[in-house]
Design an enzyme around this catalytic site. Sequence first.
Site, PDB file in Angstrom:
ATOM      1  N   ASP A  52     -20.551  13.874  23.532  1.00  0.00           N
ATOM      2  CA  ASP A  52     -21.356  13.244  24.402  1.00  0.00           C
ATOM      3  C   ASP A  52     -20.892  12.280  25.332  1.00  0.00           C
ATOM      4  O   ASP A  52     -20.986  12.396  26.970  1.00  0.00           O
ATOM      5  CB  ASP A  52     -22.787  12.623  23.893  1.00  0.00           C
ATOM      6  CG  ASP A  52     -23.303  13.814  23.129  1.00  0.00           C
ATOM      7  OD1 ASP A  52     -22.868  15.026  22.979  1.00  0.00           O
ATOM      8  OD2 ASP A  52     -24.336  13.684  22.540  1.00  0.00           O
TER       9      ASP A  52
ATOM     10  N   ASP B 155     -17.433  18.881  17.099  1.00  0.00           N
ATOM     11  CA  ASP B 155     -16.637  17.586  17.646  1.00  0.00           C
ATOM     12  C   ASP B 155     -16.727  16.776  16.290  1.00  0.00           C
ATOM     13  O   ASP B 155     -15.819  15.605  16.510  1.00  0.00           O
ATOM     14  CB  ASP B 155     -17.524  16.944  18.735  1.00  0.00           C
ATOM     15  CG  ASP B 155     -18.880  16.346  18.308  1.00  0.00           C
ATOM     16  OD1 ASP B 155     -19.303  16.848  17.301  1.00  0.00           O
ATOM     17  OD2 ASP B 155     -19.179  15.814  19.254  1.00  0.00           O
TER      18      ASP B 155
END
Length: 383
Positions: free
Chosen positions: A171, A35
Amino acid sequence: MGEQVRDGFAELYGTAPEGVWSAPGRVNLIGEHTDYNDGFVMPFALPHTAVAAVSRRADGVLRLHSADVDGGVVELRLDDLVPGTDRTWTAYPAGVVWALREAGHPVTGADVHLASTVPAGAGLSSSAALEVVVALALNDLYELGLPRWKLARLCQRAENVYVGAPTGIMDQTASACCEEGHALFLDTRDLSQRQIPFDLAAEGMRLLVVDTRVKHSHSEGEYGKRRAGCERGAALLGVDALRDVPYGELDAALARLGDDEEAVRLVRHVVTEDERVEKVVELLRAGDPRAIGPVLVAGHASLRDDFRISCPELDLVVDTALATGALGARMTGGGFGGSAIVLAEAADVDTVTKAVQEAFAAAGFTAPRVFEAVPAAGARRLS
Ligand code: ADP
Ligand code: MG
């Protein structure tokens, strides 16, 4: 838990809250350490949530209380919020308020009481759950009209700048955007997303989360090193981010890195991991969920051998699960501890769980916490 948190708020602050919100923790099915390389991830939301009761204030004061932390209400003045100065839990919610105000949103204060069932520090994103629940509450109460992906960005900014933890966008996006019964296929470059139906129970399978209860103290420094190493690899290859190295050109790219052994390992992990995410999406869409098992196993090997962020406890979960008939298993989250996931036939779950528990006992490790993960809803207003 919504009612309990609502009552807790009333007891603490003497009036009912304006509303109650929840935001889940997450587990990442596949796509680890991609990410911050503009790559792909595929998390889903857990039934474990942070729940917050919140009311507005007009006087520039933020009052924070967590049912899970000893100590009373923490009172902060919005004008005094300075990034990097708070080393306690209140930095997460305060950071969200700071990020909203810094982006020009007219938040003038809040009373917050919260409680969470997301285990903290287990790699299941208790921090993002905390941030997102507060962000969603303020977005609703102050009628900011921010879309979910933007709330996630602001929460990431709170964690990166205010708390000072260099994390990617996965997240917060997972907590804000996941849907029940689905995994979220997220392109972290432009935050475009697709909800992928992920109903293992209907297929006679289960996905277990095994929290090893290990949190290595060096995890943050090592995270920074891996991140810097990936940026160095991208620079050596002349691309903006490792996402831009096509899987089909991986061998040629590695050849160009020559005997830069560290860069070779890091680049190989990220490029093959992006490919694995796409593979899992393809298999799930083709209705072949059992076939993702070997892809998860390959992902673990890559994190262990190339990215070098596993640990004996995580390896023991994976090795034991596979030896007792699991379809697949891998570490999940940032590494050096935290949790592993295990994909197994429903009929094998008890055998696999018992084997992992016995292996931990035999190795002298702390008993792991094992629970079944069913893809749950993303952040929402409860009342
Ligand atoms: P993870 O996100 O993997 O659980 P982090 O280290 O990113 O681990 O975040 C954990 C931190 O989040 C805790 O140390 C604490 O400061 C905060 N936190 C998590 N849950 C709660 C809670 N229920 N109440 C107060 N703070 C919490
Ligand atoms: Mg976290």
